[in-house]
Write a protein that holds these residues in place. Structure first.
Motif, mmCIF file in Angstrom:
data_model
loop_
_atom_site.group_PDB
_atom_site.id
_atom_site.type_symbol
_atom_site.label_atom_id
_atom_site.label_comp_id
_atom_site.label_asym_id
_atom_site.label_seq_id
_atom_site.Cartn_x
_atom_site.Cartn_y
_atom_site.Cartn_z
ATOM 1 N N ILE A 180 0.908 -1.293 0.022
ATOM 2 C CA ILE A 180 0.068 0.151 -0.082
ATOM 3 C C ILE A 180 0.554 1.578 -0.300
ATOM 4 O O ILE A 180 0.300 1.975 -0.815
ATOM 5 N N ARG A 181 1.983 1.533 0.865
ATOM 6 C CA ARG A 181 2.938 2.076 1.167
ATOM 7 C C ARG A 181 3.739 2.551 -0.678
ATOM 8 O O ARG A 181 3.790 4.057 -0.892
ATOM 9 N N ASP A 182 3.737 1.105 -1.117
ATOM 10 C CA ASP A 182 4.857 1.301 -2.614
ATOM 11 C C ASP A 182 4.061 1.322 -3.505
ATOM 12 O O ASP A 182 4.363 2.285 -5.089
ATOM 13 N N THR A 183 2.081 1.853 -3.871
ATOM 14 C CA THR A 183 2.528 2.497 -5.024
ATOM 15 C C THR A 183 1.088 3.659 -5.020
ATOM 16 O O THR A 183 0.886 4.035 -3.980
ATOM 17 N N ASP A 184 0.476 3.843 -6.622
ATOM 18 C CA ASP A 184 -0.016 5.222 -6.441
ATOM 19 C C ASP A 184 -1.413 4.956 -6.473
ATOM 20 O O ASP A 184 -1.734 5.701 -5.722
ATOM 21 N N ALA A 185 -1.847 4.160 -7.127
ATOM 22 C CA ALA A 185 -3.520 3.702 -6.732
ATOM 23 C C ALA A 185 -3.386 2.309 -6.300
ATOM 24 O O ALA A 185 -2.604 1.244 -6.603
ATOM 25 N N LEU A 186 -4.156 1.947 -5.658
ATOM 26 C CA LEU A 186 -4.811 0.943 -5.194
ATOM 27 C C LEU A 186 -6.116 0.223 -4.762
ATOM 28 O O LEU A 186 -7.553 0.657 -5.356
ATOM 29 N N VAL A 187 -6.300 -1.008 -5.401
ATOM 30 C CA VAL A 187 -8.190 -1.750 -5.095
ATOM 31 C C VAL A 187 -7.296 -2.526 -4.729
ATOM 32 O O VAL A 187 -6.028 -3.474 -4.521
ATOM 33 N N VAL A 188 -8.040 -3.105 -2.792
ATOM 34 C CA VAL A 188 -7.974 -4.016 -2.511
ATOM 35 C C VAL A 188 -9.257 -5.244 -2.200
ATOM 36 O O VAL A 188 -10.206 -4.373 -2.055
ATOM 37 N N MET A 189 -9.310 -6.200 -3.136
ATOM 38 C CA MET A 189 -10.615 -7.147 -3.054
ATOM 39 C C MET A 189 -10.610 -8.179 -2.187
ATOM 40 O O MET A 189 -9.724 -8.107 -0.747
ATOM 41 N N LYS A 190 -11.636 -8.274 -1.733
ATOM 42 C CA LYS A 190 -11.676 -10.411 -1.041
ATOM 43 C C LYS A 190 -11.400 -9.738 0.805
ATOM 44 O O LYS A 190 -10.929 -10.524 1.407
ATOM 45 N N ILE A 191 -11.944 -8.781 0.873
ATOM 46 C CA ILE A 191 -12.113 -8.197 2.206
ATOM 47 C C ILE A 191 -12.419 -9.022 3.987
ATOM 48 O O ILE A 191 -11.754 -8.971 4.104
ATOM 49 N N GLY A 192 -14.192 -8.817 3.004
ATOM 50 C CA GLY A 192 -14.785 -9.900 4.026
ATOM 51 C C GLY A 192 -14.285 -9.517 5.541
ATOM 52 O O GLY A 192 -14.375 -8.251 5.848
ATOM 53 N N ARG A 193 -13.863 -10.554 6.226
ATOM 54 C CA ARG A 193 -13.744 -10.624 7.808
ATOM 55 C C ARG A 193 -12.314 -10.023 8.079
ATOM 56 O O ARG A 193 -11.315 -10.176 9.008
ATOM 57 N N ASN A 194 -11.696 -9.314 6.881
ATOM 58 C CA ASN A 194 -10.307 -9.133 7.167
ATOM 59 C C ASN A 194 -9.816 -7.396 7.302
ATOM 60 O O ASN A 194 -9.232 -6.858 7.181
ATOM 61 N N LEU A 195 -11.070 -6.886 7.232
ATOM 62 C CA LEU A 195 -11.389 -5.047 7.122
ATOM 63 C C LEU A 195 -10.883 -4.743 8.651
ATOM 64 O O LEU A 195 -9.824 -3.377 7.824
ATOM 65 N N ALA A 196 -10.997 -5.421 9.897
ATOM 66 C CA ALA A 196 -9.764 -4.529 11.171
ATOM 67 C C ALA A 196 -8.399 -4.970 10.368
ATOM 68 O O ALA A 196 -6.934 -3.783 10.474
ATOM 69 N N LYS A 197 -7.357 -6.002 9.344
ATOM 70 C CA LYS A 197 -6.277 -6.112 9.741
ATOM 71 C C LYS A 197 -5.595 -5.034 8.181
ATOM 72 O O LYS A 197 -4.688 -3.797 8.314
ATOM 73 N N LEU A 198 -7.033 -5.337 7.632
ATOM 74 C CA LEU A 198 -7.233 -3.495 6.573
ATOM 75 C C LEU A 198 -6.730 -2.510 6.696
ATOM 76 O O LEU A 198 -5.801 -1.701 6.233
ATOM 77 N N ARG A 199 -7.368 -2.406 7.506
ATOM 78 C CA ARG A 199 -8.018 -1.146 8.041
ATOM 79 C C ARG A 199 -5.588 -0.651 9.102
ATOM 80 O O ARG A 199 -6.054 -0.100 8.417
ATOM 81 N N ARG A 200 -5.739 -1.173 9.733
ATOM 82 C CA ARG A 200 -4.042 -1.195 10.424
ATOM 83 C C ARG A 200 -2.936 -1.039 9.313
ATOM 84 O O ARG A 200 -2.173 -0.299 9.681
#
Length: 249
Positions: A180-200
């Motif tokens: 996430i830090r190294d890219t310009d634009a980002l798409v994250v899929m398959k979030i499901g139960r991983n939202l808290a981890k993704l937010r961090r």
């Protein structure tokens, strides 16, 4: 006897009027329609085509034997799904060799993070479990869910030389933060139960203020929310976006 074809048909992000003309024709004319779903659920792909199928259609509901009951890293997970895909490969191949065409409904695009890919590779491999020769397979591309998501945001996704990275939220947290830090634009899929981890991970990358969460893109229940305001639990049909801000005239 003539041999049929398995058609992997991309349905797009969720609205019937976003199907291609070819996809619409195949879905409406199909005698045999197969689709993936979780046991006890109607299935998102089947929901998209409600009202489109012919009266004498034969439906083949391919119910996953496991979804979240076994961790992804557990060897039993892959073994269980491998048997599932092998079994359905044989069933579809049998229909095709009897001269039947089969339309497999695929959310989004069949070749983009879709379950159909696991059938496709088995069907086209000679000498596989499906039989002694490859099975005819045709693929109809569809609008991806991420395209529906960034359109829902009402903002261009990439500019000029922006690098777009596509991730799945199932990755380890440290890997997510680094990418996430190294890219310009980002798409994250398959979030499901991983939202808290993704937010961090987004916060660790210093990009929480740029992130948007799109739920049910292109569907009636579509919702676009800044990640900072998103709830702790989000549906599986959610995509996180960070828009590029690159070179422009």
């Amino acid at each position: 006897m003539s041999v049929g074809t398995v058609h992997g048909v991309g349905l797009g992000p969720g609205a019937q009027d976003l199907l291609s003309v070819r996809a619409d024709r195949l879905v409406r004319g199909a005698r045999h329609v197969a689709y993936f779903r979780k046991a006890g659920r109607p299935g998102q792909a089947r929901r998209i085509v409600e009202g489109m199928l012919r009266a004498d259609v034969v439906e083949h509901a391919m119910e996953y034997p496991v979804t979240t009951e076994i961790p992804l890293g557990d060897p039993r997970y892959n073994a269980c799904l491998s048997r599932f895909y092998a079994s359905w490969t044989e069933q579809l191949a049998k229909l095709v060799r009897e001269g039947e065409d089969v339309v497999v409904l695929c959310e989004g695009d069949p070749f983009f993070y879709g379950s159909f890919m696991h059938l496709y590779t088995r069907l086209v491999e000679a000498g596989g479990n499906a039989g002694p020769a490859p099975v005819p397979v045709a693929v109809v591309p569809g609008i991806t869910g991420m395209s529906g998501a960034w359109t829902a945001c009402g903002a261009p996704m990439t500019w000029g030389d922006d690098v777009l990275t596509v991730l799945t939220a199932t990755l380890p947290e440290a890997d997510l933060a680094r990418r996430i830090r190294d890219t310009d634009a980002l798409v994250v899929m398959k979030i499901g139960r991983n939202l808290a981890k993704l937010r961090r991970a987004v916060i660790a990358a210093g990009r929480e203020g740029e992130a948007w969460l799109v739920e049910h893109a292109a569907m009636a229940e579509q919702r676009v929310t800044p990640l900072a305001e998103a709830e702790a639990v989000t549906p599986y049909f959610s995509i996180l976006l960070i828009h590029g801000q690159g070179r422009r005239p």
